[in-house]
Design an enzyme around this catalytic site. Sequence first.
Site, PDB file in Angstrom:
ATOM      1  N   GLU B  62       1.143   1.622   7.017  1.00  0.00           N
ATOM      2  CA  GLU B  62       1.268   0.255   7.542  1.00  0.00           C
ATOM      3  C   GLU B  62       2.248   0.184   8.705  1.00  0.00           C
ATOM      4  O   GLU B  62       1.976  -0.460   9.717  1.00  0.00           O
ATOM      5  CB  GLU B  62       1.696  -0.720   6.430  1.00  0.00           C
ATOM      6  CG  GLU B  62       0.580  -1.102   5.465  1.00  0.00           C
ATOM      7  CD  GLU B  62       0.329  -0.057   4.385  1.00  0.00           C
ATOM      8  OE1 GLU B  62       1.076   0.957   4.350  1.00  0.00           O
ATOM      9  OE2 GLU B  62      -0.598  -0.239   3.579  1.00  0.00           O
ATOM     10  N   HIS B 131       0.725  -7.562  -6.596  1.00  0.00           N
ATOM     11  CA  HIS B 131      -0.455  -7.886  -5.770  1.00  0.00           C
ATOM     12  C   HIS B 131      -0.762  -9.380  -5.744  1.00  0.00           C
ATOM     13  O   HIS B 131      -1.911  -9.769  -5.560  1.00  0.00           O
ATOM     14  CB  HIS B 131      -1.683  -7.115  -6.268  1.00  0.00           C
ATOM     15  CG  HIS B 131      -1.686  -5.685  -5.858  1.00  0.00           C
ATOM     16  ND1 HIS B 131      -0.843  -4.759  -6.404  1.00  0.00           N
ATOM     17  CD2 HIS B 131      -2.429  -5.013  -4.936  1.00  0.00           C
ATOM     18  CE1 HIS B 131      -1.066  -3.574  -5.849  1.00  0.00           C
ATOM     19  NE2 HIS B 131      -2.017  -3.703  -4.949  1.00  0.00           N
TER      20      HIS B 131
END
Lengths: 329, 328
Positions: B62, B131
């Site tokens: 990322e 999440h």
Amino acid sequence: MEQQPLQSIKLTAEQARKLLYQMLLIRRFEEKAAEMYTKEKIRGFLHLYIGEEAVAVGVMQALGPEDNVLCTYREHGHALVRGMDAGVIMAEMYGRQEGCCRGRGGSMHLFDAKTKFYGGNAIVAGHLAMAVGLGLADKKMKRKQLTCCFFGEGAMAEGAFHEAMNLAALWQVPVLFVCENNLYAMGTALRYTHAQTDLEKKGAAYGIASASVDGMDLMAVMQAANTAAESIRRTGQPYFLVCNTYRFRAHSMFDAELYREKSEVEEWKKRDPVPGFFNYLTQQHILIDNDFKEAEAKVEKEIEKAVEFADACSLEPVEELTKYTYSER
Amino acid sequence: MAGNLITYRECIKQALREALQADERVFVMGEDVGRYGGAFAVSKNLLQEFGPERIMDTPLSEAGFVGAGIGAALGGMRPIVEIMTVNFSLLALDQIANNAATLLHMSGGQFNVPLVIRMSAGIGRQLAAQHSHSWEPLFAHLPGLRILSAGTHEDARHMLAPALADPDPVIIFEYTSLLNLEKELPTSINQVDIHKAKVRREGKDISLITYGTGVYKCLAAADELAAAGIAAEVLDLRVLRPLDDETILASVAKTNRAFIVEDASRSVSVSSEVSARIMEKSFYDLDAPVQRLCGAEVPIPYPKHLEDAAVPQPAQIVSAIKTLLQHA
């Protein structure tokens, strides 16, 4: 294994004078910066490049004006060799609006669109991925230029280094990664921060052409950088060059240097790249002693002019504090 | 006015396709955007249509690919970087906060970063604490960024083009829980103003101020409130930074009451900022204190009943507003 200087570069007297001037300009500029720091004209962090000059000067010779350059927070020397005006850099370090970034960046954040100089980046390894992106843009736009990214060996312990190297190799982007290995990540020695201290092996691990060079030897750095740049321009693929060098001064102006022996510093100073290069030039009968004096005089004048300029510069009005947080619509 | 029924997913996909067709400099990169078709099938078949140079699968890096997006934007491209979900965005936070957000100002106006980052967010699919993040407030804290929240199909379809036209970094939050939801997309609208909040439903009695997944929840609540004789105005903030004070304060001036709804946990949130601005700038327009309904101050748990209890539900909105107005 370090590449041996091939001495295949033959310098003309004119080229030699230019290189000597650049080496001396960095050295004296940094000394002046330290002086101005003690006079409190420069504040914040100040990281000096003294001892490492041959790296910036040597690598920059392989770049053209169309190439991109990204550096760390120890970047005054790179900016000078790249062609940024010493006065404008000094003004930036004074925090004055005539500085290259209106004084907003200071010593650690020199940016210059004209010379494609993308900082002055002060989060260690934070700029490596940007270099990959600049290379990616060049590749996508089919431009022939390369992107040169300087960083220290401290950056190589960051995850960001490994992500950037993998992406560069995977996407085959024309980026020259230059590790300025000055043996200390701030105050922690290479042997305490890297399990594998043959740093060039980390480039090779990603399938990137890699080499190391004596970063105290300008001719050797030039040779190695030429080889690297030529390879990138020919193949379009990244290259990893480790320049082994040494910082003669403290990490920053706050550093008491408790982590290394004075004798070690003195030992390295015997390999000082500035007299080292001049000695080479005289031995090769390219320049004579008077050339050194002339270069010193020219540099002195330039530094004097830079300080005069910075002293005369003004502060950005507070009303402009938020200007350029966003582009003006 | 009437359009065809379309999923939120298809709205995003059409926006991406349109952007790729409109400008050669635009490319999409992110994890699994190509061969996999996007983790949520948003970019399905775009690889086949546009090829691997324009739809780039990235490794799980990322920081690396967001940083590369910043570099590519500096180099003249118009990258759309997809971070698969907001949950992974902190791995790239250094790039976003220290590079994308700072370069223009720090360089004295020399280097702007025309980058678009998309990431899906939201709570409600029993994905547990790591999440299920609503980190809009976290990113909305950073000067230099434009933070957008696509709480409707209209915005999912039409936010991307103006975001790409913006010279500065834009982050678009999309919502996983809305992906399969079908709505009519008004054919009369083909662009959205990414500088302005949007009144989704007019009303005179109270302003329901919200964003993201709160928008449809508040619209549903407003329907129910209408049946009880309460005309609630639903204001979709849409732009979380810089906030559109003008539209917020105009709504409050009209209704004299504000009720703010968001999934993110209550403290130091978008709602706390909006509440503060209303108090600072419209205190004398208020007939009652600003009220908020926010996410619980807790890592989101896995079991459905606890997850539901952690975020505002439409029934809570309705009952809270009925209570508020009775006491007004």
